[in-house]
Design a protein around this motif. Structure first.
Motif, PDB file in Angstrom:
ATOM      1  N   ARG A   1     -21.137 -33.764  43.878  1.00 19.82           N
ATOM      2  CA  ARG A   1     -20.313 -34.956  44.094  1.00 19.82           C
ATOM      3  C   ARG A   1     -20.121 -35.302  45.564  1.00 19.82           C
ATOM      4  N   PHE A   2     -20.415 -34.370  46.471  1.00 20.00           N
ATOM      5  CA  PHE A   2     -20.173 -34.589  47.891  1.00 20.00           C
ATOM      6  C   PHE A   2     -21.462 -34.392  48.692  1.00 20.00           C
ATOM      7  N   PRO A   3     -21.699 -35.216  49.732  1.00 22.08           N
ATOM      8  CA  PRO A   3     -22.968 -35.155  50.464  1.00 22.08           C
ATOM      9  C   PRO A   3     -23.070 -34.042  51.506  1.00 22.08           C
ATOM     10  N   VAL A   4     -21.947 -33.425  51.897  1.00 19.77           N
ATOM     11  CA  VAL A   4     -21.969 -32.441  52.983  1.00 19.77           C
ATOM     12  C   VAL A   4     -21.280 -31.155  52.532  1.00 19.77           C
ATOM     13  N   CYS A   5     -21.892 -30.015  52.899  1.00 17.13           N
ATOM     14  CA  CYS A   5     -21.328 -28.697  52.574  1.00 17.13           C
ATOM     15  C   CYS A   5     -21.124 -27.890  53.856  1.00 17.13           C
ATOM     16  N   MET A   6     -20.065 -27.097  53.870  1.00 18.49           N
ATOM     17  CA  MET A   6     -19.815 -26.178  54.976  1.00 18.49           C
ATOM     18  C   MET A   6     -20.181 -24.778  54.505  1.00 18.49           C
ATOM     19  N   HIS A   7     -21.069 -24.132  55.231  1.00 20.73           N
ATOM     20  CA  HIS A   7     -21.500 -22.764  54.931  1.00 20.73           C
ATOM     21  C   HIS A   7     -20.664 -21.837  55.799  1.00 20.73           C
ATOM     22  N   VAL A   8     -19.782 -21.074  55.161  1.00 19.96           N
ATOM     23  CA  VAL A   8     -18.850 -20.203  55.880  1.00 19.96           C
ATOM     24  C   VAL A   8     -19.381 -18.773  55.822  1.00 19.96           C
ATOM     25  N   TYR A   9     -19.468 -18.150  57.003  1.00 18.80           N
ATOM     26  CA  TYR A   9     -19.912 -16.762  57.129  1.00 18.80           C
ATOM     27  C   TYR A   9     -18.665 -15.915  57.383  1.00 18.80           C
ATOM     28  N   SER A  10     -18.369 -14.990  56.489  1.00 16.49           N
ATOM     29  CA  SER A  10     -17.175 -14.175  56.698  1.00 16.49           C
ATOM     30  C   SER A  10     -17.504 -12.712  56.473  1.00 16.49           C
ATOM     31  N   GLY A  11     -16.681 -11.885  57.006  1.00 18.21           N
ATOM     32  CA  GLY A  11     -16.790 -10.458  56.719  1.00 18.21           C
ATOM     33  C   GLY A  11     -17.543  -9.668  57.758  1.00 18.21           C
ATOM     34  N   GLY A  12     -18.821  -9.828  57.861  1.00 13.87           N
ATOM     35  CA  GLY A  12     -19.623  -8.982  58.738  1.00 13.87           C
ATOM     36  C   GLY A  12     -19.752  -7.600  58.152  1.00 13.87           C
ATOM     37  N   SER A  13     -19.441  -6.579  58.933  1.00 20.62           N
ATOM     38  CA  SER A  13     -19.587  -5.201  58.464  1.00 20.62           C
ATOM     39  C   SER A  13     -18.435  -4.792  57.550  1.00 20.62           C
ATOM     40  N   SER A  14     -17.332  -5.556  57.570  1.00 19.41           N
ATOM     41  CA  SER A  14     -16.184  -5.175  56.745  1.00 19.41           C
ATOM     42  C   SER A  14     -16.234  -5.777  55.344  1.00 19.41           C
ATOM     43  N   GLY A  15     -17.322  -6.437  55.025  1.00 12.71           N
ATOM     44  CA  GLY A  15     -17.450  -7.019  53.689  1.00 12.71           C
ATOM     45  C   GLY A  15     -17.154  -8.506  53.721  1.00 12.71           C
ATOM     46  N   GLY A  16     -16.770  -9.055  52.615  1.00 12.34           N
ATOM     47  CA  GLY A  16     -16.446 -10.479  52.562  1.00 12.34           C
ATOM     48  C   GLY A  16     -17.577 -11.250  51.941  1.00 12.34           C
ATOM     49  N   GLY A  17     -18.513 -11.649  52.746  1.00 10.10           N
ATOM     50  CA  GLY A  17     -19.646 -12.409  52.249  1.00 10.10           C
ATOM     51  C   GLY A  17     -19.642 -13.816  52.794  1.00 10.10           C
ATOM     52  N   GLU A  18     -20.509 -14.625  52.249  1.00  9.65           N
ATOM     53  CA  GLU A  18     -20.587 -16.008  52.681  1.00  9.65           C
ATOM     54  C   GLU A  18     -20.402 -16.907  51.476  1.00  9.65           C
ATOM     55  N   TRP A  19     -19.932 -18.125  51.737  1.00  5.09           N
ATOM     56  CA  TRP A  19     -19.694 -19.057  50.658  1.00  5.09           C
ATOM     57  C   TRP A  19     -19.855 -20.483  51.160  1.00  5.09           C
ATOM     58  N   TYR A  20     -19.967 -21.411  50.234  1.00  4.04           N
ATOM     59  CA  TYR A  20     -20.136 -22.826  50.543  1.00  4.04           C
ATOM     60  C   TYR A  20     -18.915 -23.606  50.069  1.00  4.04           C
ATOM     61  N   ASP A  21     -18.494 -24.545  50.895  1.00  2.48           N
ATOM     62  CA  ASP A  21     -17.425 -25.472  50.531  1.00  2.48           C
ATOM     63  C   ASP A  21     -18.022 -26.877  50.569  1.00  2.48           C
ATOM     64  N   CYS A  22     -18.343 -27.416  49.410  1.00  2.00           N
ATOM     65  CA  CYS A  22     -18.969 -28.737  49.311  1.00  2.00           C
ATOM     66  C   CYS A  22     -17.920 -29.771  48.944  1.00  2.00           C
ATOM     67  N   SER A  23     -17.036 -30.071  49.883  1.00  2.00           N
ATOM     68  CA  SER A  23     -15.979 -31.053  49.614  1.00  2.00           C
ATOM     69  C   SER A  23     -15.828 -32.047  50.757  1.00  2.00           C
ATOM     70  N   PHE A  24     -16.925 -32.331  51.457  1.00  3.60           N
ATOM     71  CA  PHE A  24     -16.842 -33.197  52.627  1.00  3.60           C
ATOM     72  C   PHE A  24     -17.654 -34.471  52.439  1.00  3.60           C
ATOM     73  N   ALA A  25     -17.093 -35.581  52.896  1.00  2.00           N
ATOM     74  CA  ALA A  25     -17.742 -36.882  52.750  1.00  2.00           C
ATOM     75  C   ALA A  25     -18.657 -37.204  53.926  1.00  2.00           C
ATOM     76  N   SER A  26     -18.488 -36.515  55.065  1.00  2.36           N
ATOM     77  CA  SER A  26     -19.335 -36.790  56.227  1.00  2.36           C
ATOM     78  C   SER A  26     -19.523 -35.519  57.048  1.00  2.36           C
ATOM     79  N   LEU A  27     -20.558 -35.552  57.901  1.00  2.00           N
ATOM     80  CA  LEU A  27     -20.800 -34.401  58.781  1.00  2.00           C
ATOM     81  C   LEU A  27     -19.668 -34.235  59.789  1.00  2.00           C
ATOM     82  N   SER A  28     -19.127 -35.339  60.305  1.00  2.00           N
ATOM     83  CA  SER A  28     -18.047 -35.225  61.298  1.00  2.00           C
ATOM     84  C   SER A  28     -16.793 -34.613  60.678  1.00  2.00           C
TER      85      SER A  28
END
Length: 89
Positions: A28-55
């Motif tokens: 439903r949304f044209p732009v996604c934010m790829h979030v990198y979290s955790g590093g060596s302490s775990g966590g993982g990465e995820w996508y937040d696709c709730s943005f209408a524009s790159l800005s």
């Protein structure tokens, strides 16, 4: 015959126990934010696709370990939905 039935049961059990993954990108949304979290302490990465524009995405991603990408599942060339006509009855 028993040998093949046993294999089918084992394969079925393995497939049933395997985790399933939902679609990562919201179409439903044209732009996604790829979030990198955790590093060596775990966590993982995820996508937040709730943005209408790159800005808008870049403003949210500022100061975070994140990048903004175009959503590959956003229907860019999709025809507009046909108007629905109500029935008179």
């Amino acid at each position: 015959m028993r040998f093949s039935f046993g294999q089918v049961v084992i394969v079925g059990a393995v497939l049933a126990a395997a985790p399933s993954h939902a679609q990562t990108f919201d179409p439903r949304f044209p732009v996604c934010m790829h979030v990198y979290s955790g590093g060596s302490s775990g966590g993982g990465e995820w996508y937040d696709c709730s943005f209408a524009s790159l800005s808008q995405c870049r403003g949210t991603a500022a100061g975070r370990a994140a990048t903004c990408d175009l959503n590959p599942f956003y229907p860019v060339n999709a025809p507009p939905p046909r108007p629905r006509r109500g029935r008179s009855g």
